[in-house]
Every structure is written in C-alpha cells, then in structure tokens.
Design an enzyme around this catalytic site. Structure first.
Site, PDB file in Angstrom:
ATOM      1  N   GLY A  92       0.814  -1.214   0.000  1.00 52.64           N
ATOM      2  CA  GLY A  92       0.000   0.000   0.000  1.00 52.64           C
ATOM      3  C   GLY A  92       0.846   1.261   0.000  1.00 52.64           C
ATOM      4  O   GLY A  92       0.530   2.239  -0.687  1.00 52.64           O
ATOM      5  N   ASP A  93       1.938   1.241   0.766  1.00 54.29           N
ATOM      6  CA  ASP A  93       2.852   2.383   0.783  1.00 54.29           C
ATOM      7  C   ASP A  93       3.484   2.574  -0.600  1.00 54.29           C
ATOM      8  O   ASP A  93       3.663   3.707  -1.059  1.00 54.29           O
ATOM      9  CB  ASP A  93       3.960   2.163   1.819  1.00 54.29           C
ATOM     10  CG  ASP A  93       3.415   1.718   3.160  1.00 54.29           C
ATOM     11  OD1 ASP A  93       2.296   2.141   3.516  1.00 54.29           O
ATOM     12  OD2 ASP A  93       4.096   0.931   3.846  1.00 54.29           O
TER      13      ASP A  93
END
Length: 303
Positions: free
Chosen positions: A250-251
């Site tokens: 996600g990052d």
C-alpha cells in the site's frame, strides 16, 4: 522534493517459521531486518523510482540509530528528530503464520519534539510534496495530522495522507491532495463491508465530498479504485503475479501514484503507476525497484 513523515518508525524483524508451535521454542527458517514505517517505505520506493525524497520522523536509542543508518543505506536523505529517552520500536512479523505480527510501542514524543517537527515542515515551499503516513504513538493526539495540514494550508504543498480512522477523517477539511484507505478501512469508516470495486466508488466519493481531492482505495487482490478530483473514476484489477510479501504494498502504491503525478500531471497515469508499484512490491521479497515496476506496468489494465 517529496518529504515523508513517520511518527513511529521501526526495525522490522521479518521471519518465517516452519511448523510453528505455540508455547514451544521455535526457530526461524528465514529472517530479514529492514527499516519499517509507512512514510519510510514511501521514501525508499520513491528513491528507487528516481525521485528526491527526505524521510522525517522521530527516532530513539540504538534501534533509532540503526533505522537512520539503514534508511540512508537505501539512498534516502533523512532528517530524523532524536528523542533522548526510550528506543524506537522493533516489530516482529511472522510472514508465513497468517501474517502474525508483534509490534512495539515506540518512545514518548513530547509537545516540544512535535514543535521541532512543525518547524522543519514550515520550511517546505510551494511545489513540495508531503506524505503523512501510518499510525502515531498513543502519547500523540489524533489531531496531529490535521494540525500539520492547518499550519501548511497556505503554502501550496501537495499533502498525501495514508492513515486510518480519526487520524484520516480529521484532515479532510484541509483538502489533502491524496488519501489512500484500503477497502477494509473505508468500510469501517462508514460501517459497511465493501467487497467489489463498484461498491467502493460511492463511499470514496463521500470522502471526496468531505474534502479529499483524490481518493485512492487499495483492495489487495481485488485491485484498486481512484476517484479523482476532476470527476474521473478509474478501476484496475490486480495485475497477474505471485504474491511474496504484502508488507509495504500500500505504501508503494502511494509512492507510485506520487511519482506518476509528478512525471505527467495526469490522474490516469498516476493511478496506473500506483497500481504497478504496489503490485511490484507485493511480487517482490522487498520494496519495488524501478525495473520491477516497469515490468508490471505492462500488465496493468485500467477501466
């Protein structure tokens, strides 16, 4: 310049354990130690993609020293604030036991230390990008991201926020450029269960109505959705590949979106790059490299 803030960075001790037995002595099969924290991950991936970035946050003790050293070893500039008491946390992640994790607490961050951070952020100038990402220690108010957004409101800075619950909702009135909840977090905000990309859209719009300019929703194996500021809606299924490690995916999507936007100022391209970068990290044992992202980009199909 892209700046990231990680309030509670960590050393991530990532292990696999064959035939894990509760209450017994278990030995690792593989192990890896990496700097952890959502903002740090964003900085590392942006650096891998060729973008200048500086990682900010708070570190303490011998673990803090190692966090700074290891982040710099990835080629990322750091401007961490050192806390004299306590130590930065160690997070243990057992990657083959249903994603089991044991996360540390981290040091106490005082108001004086927060003021030091705010002073650093007040040096940002028009055109800079700021990423506020991840959880905060329990000693810090959940208004902290909102307070930062308020102080920088007139500086023409693009602010991206990747957080949950009140930490995220509190910033919306200051119209952040990007927020990135996953579909579980988005569902929790509105008390619903979201399973498909189509179901995500109206709730992403609700966050946009509350102030977010662009809402990027990651959905793991289901792909992702972008409700863009210009009214466009983009959807993508997850590219084909073998999942090796979802930590940091996600990052990486946030980093890819920012990189794509800075490169072309186009939402579809930013979304495509975000999906490819998040997937490339998931398909890798570590965070995505530029070559890995380039390969996955060929597989991304935008609806």
């Amino acid at each position: 310049m892209v700046y990231t803030v990680t309030f509670n960075p960590s050393l991530d001790y990532i292990v696999s354990v064959d035939d894990f037995k509760l209450g017994m002595t278990n030995r690792t099969n593989t192990e890896l130690i990496l700097p952890g924290g959502k903002g740090i991950n964003v900085s590392i991936v942006l650096n891998n993609l060729g973008y200048d970035t500086t990682a900010l946050g708070f570190i303490a003790g011998f673990t803090g020293t190692e966090i700074a050293r290891s982040v710099e070893a990835f080629g990322v500039r750091t401007d961490f604030i050192r806390i004299n008491e306590g130590f930065s946390r160690i997070n243990m992640k057992i990657k083959n036991i249903d994603g089991t994790e044991v996360n540390g607490q981290g040091p106490t961050i005082t108001e004086e230390m927060i003021d030091v951070l705010k002073n650093k952020l007040n040096e940002l100038t028009s055109g800079d990008v700021l990423v506020l990402a991840g959880s905060i220690p329990k000693t810090v108010s959940d208004s902290i991201y909102r307070d930062i957004c308020r102080e920088l409101e007139q500086k023409n800075i693009l602010i991206a926020v990747d957080a949950t619950s009140d930490l995220l909702m509190n910033v919306l009135e200051y119209r952040p450029f990007l927020i990135k909840p996953n579909h579980h977090e988005l569902g929790e905000i509105f008390g619903v269960e979201l399973k498909t990309r189509d179901e995500v859209v109206p709730y992403a719009r609700k966050l946009q109505e509350k102030g977010a300019r662009n809402v990027l929703v990651s959905m793991g194996g289901q792909g992702a959705v972008l409700v863009a500021e210009d009214g466009s809606i983009y959807k993508a299924s997850a590219p084909e590949g073998t999942l090796h490690n979802s930590v940091g995916a996600g990052d990486s999507m946030v980093a890819g979106f920012i990189a794509g936007w800075l490169d072309r100022n186009n939402y579809e391209d930013a979304f495509r790059t975000g999906v490819a970068t998040g997937s490339a990290s998931a398909f890798s044992e570590n965070l995505a490299t530029k070559d890995e992202v380039t390969e996955v980009l060929k597989k991304v199909i935008i609806e």
